[in-house]
Design a protein around this motif. Structure first.
Motif, PDB file in Angstrom:
ATOM      1  N   LEU A  13      14.425  52.406   8.461  1.00  0.00           N
ATOM      2  CA  LEU A  13      13.332  51.808   9.221  1.00  0.00           C
ATOM      3  C   LEU A  13      12.663  50.711   8.410  1.00  0.00           C
ATOM      4  O   LEU A  13      12.524  50.813   7.193  1.00  0.00           O
ATOM      5  CB  LEU A  13      12.276  52.857   9.574  1.00  0.00           C
ATOM      6  CG  LEU A  13      12.650  53.877  10.626  1.00  0.00           C
ATOM      7  CD1 LEU A  13      11.491  54.842  10.855  1.00  0.00           C
ATOM      8  CD2 LEU A  13      13.046  53.212  11.931  1.00  0.00           C
ATOM      9  N   ASN A  14      12.249  49.662   9.107  1.00  0.00           N
ATOM     10  CA  ASN A  14      11.511  48.552   8.511  1.00  0.00           C
ATOM     11  C   ASN A  14      10.244  48.340   9.328  1.00  0.00           C
ATOM     12  O   ASN A  14      10.273  48.474  10.557  1.00  0.00           O
ATOM     13  CB  ASN A  14      12.348  47.271   8.525  1.00  0.00           C
ATOM     14  CG  ASN A  14      13.674  47.471   7.838  1.00  0.00           C
ATOM     15  OD1 ASN A  14      13.723  47.678   6.643  1.00  0.00           O
ATOM     16  ND2 ASN A  14      14.758  47.456   8.597  1.00  0.00           N
ATOM     17  N   ILE A  15       9.166  47.986   8.662  1.00  0.00           N
ATOM     18  CA  ILE A  15       7.904  47.706   9.330  1.00  0.00           C
ATOM     19  C   ILE A  15       7.538  46.257   9.039  1.00  0.00           C
ATOM     20  O   ILE A  15       7.508  45.846   7.879  1.00  0.00           O
ATOM     21  CB  ILE A  15       6.779  48.611   8.807  1.00  0.00           C
ATOM     22  CG1 ILE A  15       7.153  50.080   8.951  1.00  0.00           C
ATOM     23  CG2 ILE A  15       5.463  48.300   9.529  1.00  0.00           C
ATOM     24  CD1 ILE A  15       6.246  51.024   8.182  1.00  0.00           C
TER      25      ILE A  15
ATOM     26  N   ASP B 297      16.610  60.740  12.324  1.00  0.00           N
ATOM     27  CA  ASP B 297      17.653  59.876  12.862  1.00  0.00           C
ATOM     28  C   ASP B 297      18.659  60.676  13.692  1.00  0.00           C
ATOM     29  O   ASP B 297      18.575  61.908  13.780  1.00  0.00           O
ATOM     30  CB  ASP B 297      18.307  59.018  11.777  1.00  0.00           C
ATOM     31  CG  ASP B 297      19.257  59.761  10.853  1.00  0.00           C
ATOM     32  OD1 ASP B 297      19.631  60.918  11.129  1.00  0.00           O
ATOM     33  OD2 ASP B 297      19.647  59.164   9.831  1.00  0.00           O
ATOM     34  N   ASP B 298      19.583  59.964  14.320  1.00  0.00           N
ATOM     35  CA  ASP B 298      20.567  60.597  15.207  1.00  0.00           C
ATOM     36  C   ASP B 298      21.493  61.565  14.479  1.00  0.00           C
ATOM     37  O   ASP B 298      22.173  62.365  15.120  1.00  0.00           O
ATOM     38  CB  ASP B 298      21.406  59.531  15.919  1.00  0.00           C
ATOM     39  CG  ASP B 298      20.611  58.780  16.968  1.00  0.00           C
ATOM     40  OD1 ASP B 298      19.497  59.237  17.325  1.00  0.00           O
ATOM     41  OD2 ASP B 298      21.092  57.733  17.438  1.00  0.00           O
ATOM     42  N   ASN B 299      21.518  61.502  13.155  1.00  0.00           N
ATOM     43  CA  ASN B 299      22.331  62.426  12.354  1.00  0.00           C
ATOM     44  C   ASN B 299      21.470  63.540  11.748  1.00  0.00           C
ATOM     45  O   ASN B 299      21.883  64.201  10.802  1.00  0.00           O
ATOM     46  CB  ASN B 299      23.083  61.662  11.256  1.00  0.00           C
ATOM     47  CG  ASN B 299      24.089  60.703  11.847  1.00  0.00           C
ATOM     48  OD1 ASN B 299      24.737  60.998  12.842  1.00  0.00           O
ATOM     49  ND2 ASN B 299      24.207  59.527  11.253  1.00  0.00           N
ATOM     50  N   ASN B 300      20.251  63.716  12.287  1.00  0.00           N
ATOM     51  CA  ASN B 300      19.290  64.750  11.871  1.00  0.00           C
ATOM     52  C   ASN B 300      18.777  64.587  10.444  1.00  0.00           C
ATOM     53  O   ASN B 300      18.369  65.557   9.820  1.00  0.00           O
ATOM     54  CB  ASN B 300      19.859  66.161  12.077  1.00  0.00           C
ATOM     55  CG  ASN B 300      19.974  66.489  13.539  1.00  0.00           C
ATOM     56  OD1 ASN B 300      19.084  66.158  14.323  1.00  0.00           O
ATOM     57  ND2 ASN B 300      21.061  67.109  13.917  1.00  0.00           N
ATOM     58  N   ASN B 301      18.773  63.362   9.931  1.00  0.00           N
ATOM     59  CA  ASN B 301      18.192  63.087   8.616  1.00  0.00           C
ATOM     60  C   ASN B 301      16.715  62.744   8.775  1.00  0.00           C
ATOM     61  O   ASN B 301      16.365  61.948   9.654  1.00  0.00           O
ATOM     62  CB  ASN B 301      18.886  61.895   7.948  1.00  0.00           C
ATOM     63  CG  ASN B 301      20.332  62.173   7.667  1.00  0.00           C
ATOM     64  OD1 ASN B 301      20.661  63.120   6.968  1.00  0.00           O
ATOM     65  ND2 ASN B 301      21.208  61.366   8.223  1.00  0.00           N
ATOM     66  N   PRO B 302      15.835  63.297   7.947  1.00  0.00           N
ATOM     67  CA  PRO B 302      14.434  62.866   7.990  1.00  0.00           C
ATOM     68  C   PRO B 302      14.322  61.437   7.457  1.00  0.00           C
ATOM     69  O   PRO B 302      14.972  61.073   6.480  1.00  0.00           O
ATOM     70  CB  PRO B 302      13.718  63.860   7.076  1.00  0.00           C
ATOM     71  CG  PRO B 302      14.786  64.418   6.191  1.00  0.00           C
ATOM     72  CD  PRO B 302      16.078  64.324   6.945  1.00  0.00           C
ATOM     73  N   ILE B 303      13.509  60.636   8.124  1.00  0.00           N
ATOM     74  CA  ILE B 303      13.365  59.221   7.788  1.00  0.00           C
ATOM     75  C   ILE B 303      11.891  58.929   7.566  1.00  0.00           C
ATOM     76  O   ILE B 303      11.036  59.435   8.286  1.00  0.00           O
ATOM     77  CB  ILE B 303      13.897  58.330   8.936  1.00  0.00           C
ATOM     78  CG1 ILE B 303      15.344  58.650   9.258  1.00  0.00           C
ATOM     79  CG2 ILE B 303      13.719  56.848   8.611  1.00  0.00           C
ATOM     80  CD1 ILE B 303      16.312  58.436   8.129  1.00  0.00           C
ATOM     81  N   GLU B 304      11.600  58.090   6.559  1.00  0.00           N
ATOM     82  CA  GLU B 304      10.223  57.680   6.303  1.00  0.00           C
ATOM     83  C   GLU B 304      10.214  56.217   5.890  1.00  0.00           C
ATOM     84  O   GLU B 304      11.098  55.757   5.177  1.00  0.00           O
ATOM     85  CB  GLU B 304       9.602  58.538   5.199  1.00  0.00           C
ATOM     86  CG  GLU B 304       8.147  58.186   4.928  1.00  0.00           C
ATOM     87  CD  GLU B 304       7.506  59.103   3.904  1.00  0.00           C
ATOM     88  OE1 GLU B 304       7.308  60.285   4.231  1.00  0.00           O
ATOM     89  OE2 GLU B 304       7.229  58.621   2.798  1.00  0.00           O
ATOM     90  N   ALA B 305       9.220  55.499   6.370  1.00  0.00           N
ATOM     91  CA  ALA B 305       9.017  54.101   5.984  1.00  0.00           C
ATOM     92  C   ALA B 305       7.532  53.885   5.754  1.00  0.00           C
ATOM     93  O   ALA B 305       6.695  54.541   6.379  1.00  0.00           O
ATOM     94  CB  ALA B 305       9.533  53.157   7.067  1.00  0.00           C
TER      95      ALA B 305
END
Length: 146
Positions: free
Chosen positions: A33-35, A129-137
């Motif tokens: 993710l990018n902000i 994400d679609d692969n069930n990974n936690p994502i943080e930005a």
């Protein structure tokens, strides 16, 4: 070395090279993710005395993301945290019309602040994400004085 053994070695090496060059590591991709904030720093509008900007959250690694929370930590002119605000899934849908970002896509939204005390806001966006990974930005919004 006999001819049959050389053929098997050549086939093995060719197959190994093909796997390496194809990038087949067996691990699924993880979303990124990018902000972006436009403009940043954010000027105060002379028309209404508010700070207007566009925040865009985008995915850049080819994996969709479901956003689960957005945290806004507001800091005053002295650099002290004075207010924290959370958006959760339903709130994100209300703000952005969706909480899902498809692969290589983005969610933009026009936002304004009316609080003259703010110097900057730190953003923390979390999702899966679609692969069930936690994502943080994380990101930062700077505000110019009134």
């Amino acid at each position: 070395m006999n001819k049959e053994k050389r053929i098997w070695i050549a086939l093995f090496l060719a197959l190994t090279l093909m796997l390496i060059l194809s990038g087949c590591s067996g691990l699924p991709k993880i979303a990124k993710l990018n902000i972006s904030i436009d403009p940043n720093p954010v000027p105060c509008s002379s028309e209404d005395g508010k700070w207007h900007f566009t925040m865009t959250i985008s995915e850049s690694n080819g994996v969709g993301v479901t956003l689960t929370s957005i945290r806004f930590d507001s800091y005053d002119q002295a650099g002290q945290l004075y207010y924290t605000f959370f958006l959760y899934e339903e709130d994100i849908i209300d703000w952005f019309k969706s909480n899902y970002i498809p692969a290589f896509s983005s969610l933009p939204d026009d936002i304004y602040y009316a609080d003259p005390v703010k110097k900057y806001v730190l953003l923390t966006i979390e999702g899966v994400d679609d692969n069930n990974n936690p994502i943080e930005a994380t990101g930062r919004i700077d505000f110019l004085p009134q």
